[in-house]
Design a protein around this motif. Structure first.
Motif, PDB file in Angstrom:
ATOM      1  N   UNK A 155      45.388  14.025  69.640  1.00 31.95           N
ATOM      2  CA  UNK A 155      44.297  13.111  69.819  1.00 31.95           C
ATOM      3  C   UNK A 155      43.207  13.860  68.839  1.00 31.95           C
ATOM      4  N   UNK A 156      43.017  15.114  69.394  1.00 29.27           N
ATOM      5  CA  UNK A 156      42.103  15.773  68.255  1.00 29.27           C
ATOM      6  C   UNK A 156      42.366  15.942  66.776  1.00 29.27           C
ATOM      7  N   UNK A 157      43.843  16.125  66.521  1.00 28.85           N
ATOM      8  CA  UNK A 157      44.547  16.056  65.174  1.00 28.85           C
ATOM      9  C   UNK A 157      44.153  14.912  64.387  1.00 28.85           C
ATOM     10  N   UNK A 158      44.046  13.667  65.163  1.00 27.83           N
ATOM     11  CA  UNK A 158      43.950  12.386  64.587  1.00 27.83           C
ATOM     12  C   UNK A 158      42.544  12.251  63.908  1.00 27.83           C
ATOM     13  N   UNK A 159      41.376  12.765  64.785  1.00 30.32           N
ATOM     14  CA  UNK A 159      40.229  12.687  64.504  1.00 30.32           C
ATOM     15  C   UNK A 159      39.740  13.695  63.407  1.00 30.32           C
ATOM     16  N   UNK A 160      40.398  15.142  63.405  1.00 32.86           N
ATOM     17  CA  UNK A 160      40.125  16.069  62.420  1.00 32.86           C
ATOM     18  C   UNK A 160      40.894  15.722  61.065  1.00 32.86           C
ATOM     19  N   UNK A 161      42.063  15.089  61.130  1.00 32.44           N
ATOM     20  CA  UNK A 161      42.700  14.765  60.284  1.00 32.44           C
ATOM     21  C   UNK A 161      42.144  13.597  59.221  1.00 32.44           C
ATOM     22  N   UNK A 162      41.368  12.642  59.966  1.00 32.03           N
ATOM     23  CA  UNK A 162      40.441  11.872  59.374  1.00 32.03           C
ATOM     24  C   UNK A 162      39.261  12.341  58.358  1.00 32.03           C
ATOM     25  N   UNK A 163      38.627  13.578  59.352  1.00 31.07           N
ATOM     26  CA  UNK A 163      37.634  14.322  58.595  1.00 31.07           C
ATOM     27  C   UNK A 163      37.995  14.875  57.552  1.00 31.07           C
ATOM     28  N   UNK A 164      39.035  15.589  57.545  1.00 38.46           N
ATOM     29  CA  UNK A 164      39.520  16.187  56.456  1.00 38.46           C
ATOM     30  C   UNK A 164      39.817  15.774  55.167  1.00 38.46           C
ATOM     31  N   UNK A 165      40.572  14.352  55.414  1.00 35.20           N
ATOM     32  CA  UNK A 165      40.789  13.565  54.250  1.00 35.20           C
ATOM     33  C   UNK A 165      39.692  13.113  53.578  1.00 35.20           C
ATOM     34  N   UNK A 166      38.512  13.096  54.080  1.00 38.29           N
ATOM     35  CA  UNK A 166      37.222  12.664  53.335  1.00 38.29           C
ATOM     36  C   UNK A 166      36.738  13.900  52.897  1.00 38.29           C
ATOM     37  N   UNK A 167      36.158  14.928  53.637  1.00 40.35           N
ATOM     38  CA  UNK A 167      35.256  16.111  53.691  1.00 40.35           C
ATOM     39  C   UNK A 167      35.857  17.334  52.917  1.00 40.35           C
ATOM     40  N   UNK A 168      37.182  17.340  53.076  1.00 41.26           N
ATOM     41  CA  UNK A 168      37.979  18.500  52.311  1.00 41.26           C
ATOM     42  C   UNK A 168      38.634  18.125  51.169  1.00 41.26           C
ATOM     43  N   UNK A 169      39.630  17.095  51.340  1.00 42.35           N
ATOM     44  CA  UNK A 169      40.416  16.523  50.266  1.00 42.35           C
ATOM     45  C   UNK A 169      39.672  16.039  49.048  1.00 42.35           C
ATOM     46  N   UNK A 170      38.621  15.539  49.266  1.00 42.55           N
ATOM     47  CA  UNK A 170      37.569  15.115  48.322  1.00 42.55           C
ATOM     48  C   UNK A 170      37.019  15.985  47.414  1.00 42.55           C
ATOM     49  N   UNK A 171      36.086  17.064  48.166  1.00 46.44           N
ATOM     50  CA  UNK A 171      35.735  18.070  47.382  1.00 46.44           C
ATOM     51  C   UNK A 171      36.563  19.006  46.643  1.00 46.44           C
ATOM     52  N   UNK A 172      37.488  19.086  46.950  1.00 43.00           N
ATOM     53  CA  UNK A 172      38.560  19.787  46.236  1.00 43.00           C
ATOM     54  C   UNK A 172      38.781  19.590  44.988  1.00 43.00           C
TER      55      UNK A 172
END
Length: 850
Positions: A806-823
């Motif tokens: 459950x925590x992974x689904x939420x953090x995975x959604x966050x990282x696909x926007x705020x980690x993958x994009x800025x990279x």
């Protein structure tokens, strides 16, 4: 357009119908299936031990036993061959893997080497490939000293042969218990896995498997009392052995065996006609009968000892010669003890000791509870996803639910056909597939809606929507499949079951999305002839949001980095609450037979057993308790000894519902394989994304995924949730899910990079994320519904697994926007590197040098 041939229609529905038919037997009992027609399939999914109860035991062949036995054999061979050759020697001894002997006459050294040649000649290893191996190497030193060394390859050959022989002995012993469908398989170079479903007495199984069962008959040495031999040195040809009585009785036994158990052809438990006590009757083969008759004729009036695994069972006096080749063994046996000894003797002796290094036992009551919890969670999760899809998509949602039902039926059918074992994590895999399968339909529907919004006629929008969604769905699911495949090859037990279920679910999801869903959509269009999207599709509120995600990228990226560093610092200093899978020890779940479990009483009683740190906590309802024992000093056998002590202390008041024991060798192996598994999964996914996208995309995906892994580790550190083998499955699944989300966003970015070459990268990334926002929210929502049901209703055993997911689904959604994009911005991905391929009407990356 939207045309499906009759043959394709027939194929689609034939596959679905076969899936339902093959899966259907799982809804009936074995008795009900017997009343069905002969053509009706009867193969059902095999339930794992955690669902139906039973024992999983891993046995390790003690390599040192093989080395010791070979050393003693070679020393004896050297002695006899030098004597036969008439060569005088001195100082014959063996230590470790080396034997040395000094030849008295230096001129006889060549003759000695020649006499020992049979020991150093290559030995054929047999098999399909043939080949030979040198078991002994000889080396000449100074002053007539010869050194014979047991080679590592020779020992490996002997260990492999002993393991094969041990498997056959173990199989015969388990079969003698009358259990149904036991699984006995080799694992690695020196281990055997034994799984016995429905076993209610694991202690008896372990007792049978632990005994080497080397039976032999020896004369009792009456030249001196046994007590004198203990206090002084016994004669060279004799040794002191002890009886199985309590208290033990010492016997001075001649080392030379009159006859061994290899000559036994039968052994049966029976009753002595005079005393009515349980005994074991045995019968020798012709050679054994002859030797036994000769030995008893020559030693009438003397006591002889029946020795099993270096313990004296009984030592009767030979009253008269035993000429019939049969006899009986008495030794104050219980009925079950006599039966077990007969089983051991019939099955034969093990070539070396087998040590229990891992045990996982589930009582049948707990297994049924797990089934009920899993079914309840699946039904609740399924119903939640069904209503979720209907609420947002109406008619389209009904199509998705039909495809989802067919998807689950095909998963169950595939598991039935391949004979896979369904475990509790496997049920979790099915529930997770239910949530993730919705993602494919959401991607398709949102593509159709987008094309229709851009002005395409609905029939064209449906056709183009399916085509454009295909590459995205394949990319997204393949990354999850890579993680599942790695999990299967490097995982073990229930984790493998989860990987199998998830892998099958990914394949069936892609199939149903692009065959069954497409057919349903085409049928609906030809039936209704609509001009516009159905009004029941209610995802339009995501349109034109134009959220500026990248405006806050520095703050969010910085916050993510701070949390990641804090997670790593916490991991290095505080550490995780490692389960027994990684540090060894025991977990025991008990249930009070009357009233509530008294935790303080359990702690107090077990703390007096000298077992180190003992924890007892509530588990589920107030009648149950979970006991944790630290890893014991003293090797693998110490873990089993600790478990025996706990059973002796508590079994009068408590039922043992679940037992997990992991020895130090297994825990170190699991730690190594888990680390390699995560690294291998990340590497495989990196290669795939690098192949499919630009290098900046691959780097961004890996960094985002590493962020999710580190965050999840930090979550385990902060919450103190036990980190066990299923937690590794959770992390690898989070990797797959996170990459699924990231790849969908990246795929849209790549498409827009081909379309808008002059658009600033920050704006283009925001545009891409906004365009896929509905899919991101809806997929996360459906997956959270499925996992939430599993967390709330799936039972305590997989609670930590589903919480991490459950925590992974939420953090995975966050990282696909705020980690993958800025990279992509940080590594200066340039839109002008992409250009339109006019001949194909599609935008593709520019080739280098173009």
């Amino acid at each position: 357009m939207l045309y499906i041939s009759r043959w394709k229609t027939l194929f689609i529905w034939l596959v679905v119908a076969l899936g339902v038919l093959v899966a259907l037997p799982n809804a009936f009992t074995d008795e009900e299936l017997e009343t069905f027609p002969s053509w009706f399939p009867t193969q059902k999914i095999t339930l794992g031990l955690d669902l139906q109860g039973g024992s999983h035991i891993m046995l390790k062949l003690e390599r040192q036993d093989i080395v010791k036995e070979r050393l003693e054999t070679i020393v004896g061979d050297v002695r006899s061959q030098l004597r036969d050759a008439g060569i005088r020697y001195t100082g014959l001894s063996g230590v470790g893997q080396q034997i040395q002997v000094r030849i008295t006459d230096a001129d006889k050294i060549p003759a000695a080497i020649e006499a020992l040649r049979s020991l150093t000649d290559p030995v054929s290893v047999g098999g399909l490939t043939g080949g030979t191996v040198n078991e002994v190497a000889v080396e000449q030193a100074e002053d007539g000293l010869l050194r014979l060394s047991l080679t590592d390859e020779g020992i490996d050959y002997r260990v492999s042969s002993a393991l094969t022989q041990s498997m056959e002995v173990v199989r015969r012993r388990v079969d003698e218990l009358g259990t149904t469908e036991p699984l006995i398989q080799r694992q690695g170079d020196d281990r055997i896995i034994v799984q016995v479903p429905g076993l209610t007495d694991p202690q008896r199984l372990k007792a049978l498997l632990n005994q080497t069962a080397k039976l032999s008959f020896h004369m009792v040495d009456t030249s001196m009392p046994a007590t004198e031999a203990i206090n002084n040195r016994p004669p060279a040809q004799s040794e002191v052995l002890y009886s199985t009585d309590d208290p033990v009785v010492p016997y001075l036994i001649e080392r030379r065996a009159l006859i061994s158990g290899e000559n036994l052809v039968d052994a049966q438990a029976s009753f002595d006609q005079r005393t009515n006590e349980p005994v074991v009757s045995f019968r020798f083969d012709s050679r054994g009968a002859q030797r036994f008759a000769q030995a008893t004729q020559e030693n009438v009036g003397r006591p002889f000892a029946i020795v099993l695994d270096q313990q004296v069972i009984s030592a009767p006096v030979i009253r008269e010669p035993i000429l019939g080749g049969s006899g009986q063994i008495s030794g104050n046996f219980s009925v079950e003890g006599a039966n077990d000894l007969a089983v051991l003797l019939r099955a034969g002796a093990l070539p070396a000791t087998l040590t229990v290094v891992e045990e996982r036992t589930v009582g049948p009551g707990l297994g049924q509870d797990s089934i009920n919890a899993g079914v309840t969670a699946s039904i609740i999760g399924g119903v939640a996803v069904i209503f979720f899809m209907i609420a947002f998509y109406g008619t389209f949602g009904i199509m998705a639910n039909i495809a989802l039902a067919a998807n689950i039926a095909m998963i169950l059918a595939a598991l039935s056909l391949i004979g896979s074992t369904l475990t509790l994590p496997g049920i979790a895999g099915i529930v997770l597939t239910m949530g993730m399968a919705v993602d494919s339909n959401v991607l398709i529907y949102e593509r159709i809606r987008e094309e229709a919004r851009n002005g395409r006629p609905l029939i064209q929008a449906i056709d183009v929507g399916f085509k454009k969604a295909f590459a995205t769905i394949v990319d997204a699911n393949l990354t999850t499949l890579i993680a599942a495949v790695v999990l299967f090859f490097l995982g073990s037990g229930p984790v493998r079951g989860f990987a199998v279920t998830l892998s099958i679910g990914i394949v069936t999801t892609v199939f149903t999305a692009f065959t069954l869903t497409f057919w349903l959509m085409a049928f609906w269009y030809r039936w209704k002839r609509p001009k516009h999207m159905p009004k029941s599709v209610r995802t339009g509120f995501f349109d034109n949001r134009n959220i500026r995600f990248m405006a806050a990228r520095k703050f969010n990226f910085g916050l993510a980095m701070v949390i990641s560093v804090a997670s790593l610092v916490g991991f290095a200093t505080v550490g995780m609450n490692l389960g027994i899978d990684f540090k060894g020890g025991s977990i025991i779940e008990v249930q009070a037979r009357d009233g509530a479990a008294d935790l303080s009483d359990i702690r107090e009683r077990l703390s007096q057993l000298n077992l180190g740190e003992v924890q007892a906590q509530g588990f589920g309802d107030d009648t149950s308790a979970l006991i944790r024992l630290q890893a014991q000093d003293g090797g693998e056998n110490a873990e089993q000894s600790a478990l025996t002590k706990v059973r002796g202390e508590l079994e009068a008041e408590y039922d043992f519902r679940r037992v997990e024991v992991v020895g130090p060798s297994v825990s170190s192996d699991l730690t190594y394989s888990a680390t390699i598994g995560v690294a291998a999964a990340l590497f495989g996914i990196l290669i795939y994304i690098w192949f499919r996208f630009e290098w900046q995309f691959a780097l961004g995906a890996i960094i985002a995924t590493l962020h999710d892994v580190v965050f999840t580790i930090g979550l385990f550190v902060v919450t103190g949730i036990e980190f066990n083998l299923t937690s590794i499955a959770a992390i690898l699944t989070i990797i797959g899910y996170s990459l699924n989300d990231t790849v969908v966003v990246y795929d849209r970015m790549r498409e827009n990079l081909r379309r808008y070459k002059k658009m600033p990268l920050e704006v283009l990334i925001d545009e891409s994320i906004n365009q896929t926002l509905s899919r991101t929210v809806l997929t996360a929502g459906s997956t959270i519904l499925a996992l939430g049901a599993l967390y709330l209703f799936g039972g305590e055993v997989i609670a930590s697994f589903t919480f991490a997911m459950l925590a992974g689904v939420l953090i995975g959604t966050f990282s696909s926007i705020y980690i993958a994009g800025p990279i992509l911005i940080a590594f200066k991905l340039r839109p002008e590197n992409f250009q339109r391929d006019e001949t194909e009407g599609e935008k593709v990356p520019a080739k280098a040098g173009a």
